[in-house]
Design a protein around this motif. Structure first.
Motif, PDB file in Angstrom:
ATOM      1  N   LEU A   1       0.698  -0.934   0.157  1.00 55.76           N
ATOM      2  CA  LEU A   1      -0.132  -0.260  -0.372  1.00 55.76           C
ATOM      3  C   LEU A   1       0.483   1.471   0.206  1.00 55.76           C
ATOM      4  O   LEU A   1       1.908   1.059   0.966  1.00 55.76           O
TER       5      LEU A   1
ATOM      6  N   ASN B   1       2.192   2.764  -8.661  1.00 62.38           N
ATOM      7  CA  ASN B   1       0.695   2.905  -9.357  1.00 62.38           C
ATOM      8  C   ASN B   1       2.015   1.732 -10.093  1.00 62.38           C
ATOM      9  O   ASN B   1       1.479   0.143 -10.352  1.00 62.38           O
TER      10      ASN B   1
ATOM     11  N   ILE C   1      -1.521  -1.591  -3.813  1.00 68.90           N
ATOM     12  CA  ILE C   1      -2.524  -0.529  -3.726  1.00 68.90           C
ATOM     13  C   ILE C   1      -2.082   0.897  -3.834  1.00 68.90           C
ATOM     14  O   ILE C   1      -1.251   0.947  -2.755  1.00 68.90           O
TER      15      ILE C   1
ATOM     16  N   ILE D   1      -8.741   0.461   3.615  1.00 69.41           N
ATOM     17  CA  ILE D   1      -7.869  -0.471   2.463  1.00 69.41           C
ATOM     18  C   ILE D   1      -7.073  -1.528   3.554  1.00 69.41           C
ATOM     19  O   ILE D   1      -6.942  -3.280   3.480  1.00 69.41           O
TER      20      ILE D   1
END
Length: 101
Positions: A6, A19, A31, A42
């Motif tokens: 993340l 990304n 992500i 998330i």
């Protein structure tokens, strides 16, 4: 097995680049988000192996974000990433996932 990463950053253009970089490697799933609220959601709903904190997150926000993310997922690995080439990114991630925090 993929490492799920993340990335949290404030700059939408850099977040887009991150990304692309994170998802270019088959062993990683990236992500990438720009808000703390998205990141927390998330972490609450998906398995995350590593969090990268990107540019634009001030010290107070970083402290609060780290506290909330580790409250949601105790032991979550969180590192800072301020830029550099894809080789530096690869090294940071590989070092982080191989170490116990």
């Amino acid at each position: 097995m993929q490492t799920i990463i993340l990335y949290i950053g404030r700059d939408t253009e850099i977040t887009g680049v991150m990304n692309r970089l994170l998802n270019a490697r088959p062993e990683w799933k990236g992500i990438c988000v720009c808000t703390d609220e998205e990141a927390i959601e998330i972490c609450q709903t998906q398995p995350i192996d590593l969090v990268l904190l990107g540019n634009g997150i001030d010290a107070a926000c970083e402290k609060a974000l780290r506290a909330k993310l580790t409250e949601v997922k105790p032991g979550l690995k969180i590192i800072q990433h301020y830029g550099g080439g894809s080789g530096l990114l690869y090294g940071e991630i590989m070092t982080a996932i191989s170490q116990d925090f």
